[in-house]
Design an enzyme around this catalytic site. Structure first.
Site, short mmCIF file in Angstrom:
data_model
loop_
_atom_site.label_atom_id
_atom_site.label_comp_id
_atom_site.label_asym_id
_atom_site.label_seq_id
_atom_site.Cartn_x
_atom_site.Cartn_y
_atom_site.Cartn_z
N THR A 96 -56.96 86.10 113.39
CA THR A 96 -56.06 86.30 112.26
C THR A 96 -56.51 85.42 111.11
O THR A 96 -56.72 84.22 111.30
CB THR A 96 -54.61 85.95 112.66
OG1 THR A 96 -54.22 86.76 113.78
CG2 THR A 96 -53.65 86.19 111.51
N GLU A 204 -57.89 101.53 106.46
CA GLU A 204 -58.80 100.41 106.67
C GLU A 204 -60.18 100.75 106.12
O GLU A 204 -60.83 99.93 105.46
CB GLU A 204 -58.89 100.07 108.16
CG GLU A 204 -59.73 98.85 108.45
CD GLU A 204 -59.72 98.45 109.91
OE1 GLU A 204 -60.38 97.46 110.25
OE2 GLU A 204 -59.05 99.13 110.73
N GLY A 232 -71.87 103.62 99.85
CA GLY A 232 -71.14 103.80 101.09
C GLY A 232 -70.89 102.47 101.77
O GLY A 232 -71.54 101.46 101.47
N LEU A 236 -68.25 97.23 111.10
CA LEU A 236 -68.16 97.08 112.55
C LEU A 236 -67.23 95.94 112.87
O LEU A 236 -67.59 94.77 112.74
CB LEU A 236 -69.55 96.83 113.16
CG LEU A 236 -69.59 96.69 114.67
CD1 LEU A 236 -69.17 97.99 115.35
CD2 LEU A 236 -70.99 96.27 115.13
N GLN A 242 -65.53 101.47 111.04
CA GLN A 242 -65.13 102.30 109.91
C GLN A 242 -66.36 102.77 109.14
O GLN A 242 -67.36 102.06 109.06
CB GLN A 242 -64.22 101.53 108.95
CG GLN A 242 -62.79 101.37 109.44
CD GLN A 242 -62.68 100.48 110.65
OE1 GLN A 242 -62.19 100.89 111.69
NE2 GLN A 242 -63.16 99.24 110.53
#
Length: 362
Positions: A96, A204, A232, A236, A242
């Protein structure tokens, strides 16, 4: 019909941090000597790549979608510019991260004044909610050290969770967020229950894409003709991966494509740009590793170094590159059959890039 996301304040900001690596990033296959040959893939990228922080907190301010506004509006903040702070907690699968930002006086640029990562991620506390509360409380108190007392009641605090929390059961997710929200309600900062949530995999990917394009200088757009500067982004993470990139207008109705309304620098116009943005849940680094290892019947793992410490498993590493490549290719062939994120298997085909020489940032 695709939902169009409006980004009204994007023109005023630039991202302030990035790390670059001199690495080519086209999807290629390697032999045992480390040499690469191009495979049949939609990506034909060139140039260098950059690593940018996942879910950069600035994006939560820049991308005013679904009321995700870390800083709120200028009218909702203190009349004094010294109180223009915003706090975002990025609740990832492996840890976190607390980010505290301040808007610089006189313009819209953001300055990060505090960053702190704690481990493990909040999904690991499902059986220890007391420790979870303590972890979040510690982060809130740490944020108080850089936000003046008179600014705290007008400073918003948001917590955005990603793939780690998508993997837990609905009941466990409810218990975890009940604890998180209880702590943040009692903090000295401005908080609403809706500001602690799990974002979708697609959002995300969208946040990743905007962060990277800001860092690359492709956003805000120079004008409606400058779309070829867009790049682009591949991310990971620990529990998911994503992918997001601009596609041609002819692909705007393809599965996985979202329409973003991007402002130009002048602010006089917005350009609707179709972005392919998807997430593969369970195909982040740690989750993919776990899935691959769990299929092995032998006590050895060719992808770990021979004689090295095992990576999150009890298997013995052999360092066999050829066998490792074969194992991973088998794993991803299975993934292709299963589909891509929320897409059905027959919908998992990726649309073409907007232009063939687009750079892909990792």
């Amino acid at each position: 019909m695709n939902k169009t996301h409006n980004l009204p304040v994007l023109r005023r900001f630039r991202a302030t941090q990035k790390k670059s690596y001199s690495m080519k990033t086209t999807r290629r296959r390697g032999d045992r000597n480390g040499n690469f040959r191009n495979s049949n893939t939609i990506f034909s990228t060139k140039g260098y790549t950059a690593l940018f922080v996942i879910i950069v907190c600035a994006v939560l301010y820049l991308l005013q979608v679904d009321d995700l506004r870390v800083f709120g509006t200028r009218e909702s903040t203190s009349s004094s510019s010294k109180c223009e702070f915003g706090i975002a907690i990025d609740a990832g699968s492996s840890g976190t991260r607390l980010h505290v930002y301040r808007r610089r006086e006189g313009h819209g640029l953001l300055e990060e004044v505090l960053q702190k990562k704690v481990t493990p991620g909040i999904s690991s506390y499902v059986n220890d909610l007391k420790q979870l509360s303590s972890s979040i409380s510690d982060l809130a108190r740490l944020a108080e050290t850089v936000v003046p007392f008179e600014c705290r009641s007008s400073t918003q605090i948001h917590l955005m969770a990603t793939a780690g929390m998508r993997l837990v059961t609905k009941d466990d997710r409810t218990r975890i967020f009940d604890s998180v929200r209880s702590v943040l309600r009692e903090s000295s900062f401005q908080f609403k229950d809706a500001w602690a949530s799990v974002i979708t995999g697609q959002m995300e990917a969208v946040y990743d894409w905007i962060s990277v394009n800001l860092a690359a200088g492709a956003l805000p757009l120079e004008n409606s003709k400058s779309l070829d500067r867009l790049v682009g982004a591949a991310d990971l993470g620990g529990a998911s991966a994503q992918l997001a990139y601009p596609v041609s207008d002819s692909s705007r109705n393809e599965p996985g494509v979202v329409i973003l309304s991007l402002p130009t620098k002048s602010g006089d116009a917005h350009v609707n740009v179709p972005i392919y943005a998807v997430s593969r849940l369970r195909y982040g680094m740690y989750e993919a590793h776990h899935q691959i290892v769990s299929t092995l019947s032998e006590p050895i793992f060719p992808c770990d170094m021979n004689g090295g410490e095992p990576l999150r498993s009890d298997k013995i590493g052999t360092g066999r590159f050829d066998r490792c490549v074969a194992l991973i290719e088998t794993f991803f062939r299975k993934a292709e059959r299963q589909g891509l994120g929320d897409l059905l298997p027959q919908e998992a085909k990726q649309p073409d890039l907007r232009h063939s020489d687009m750079k892909l940032y990792l």
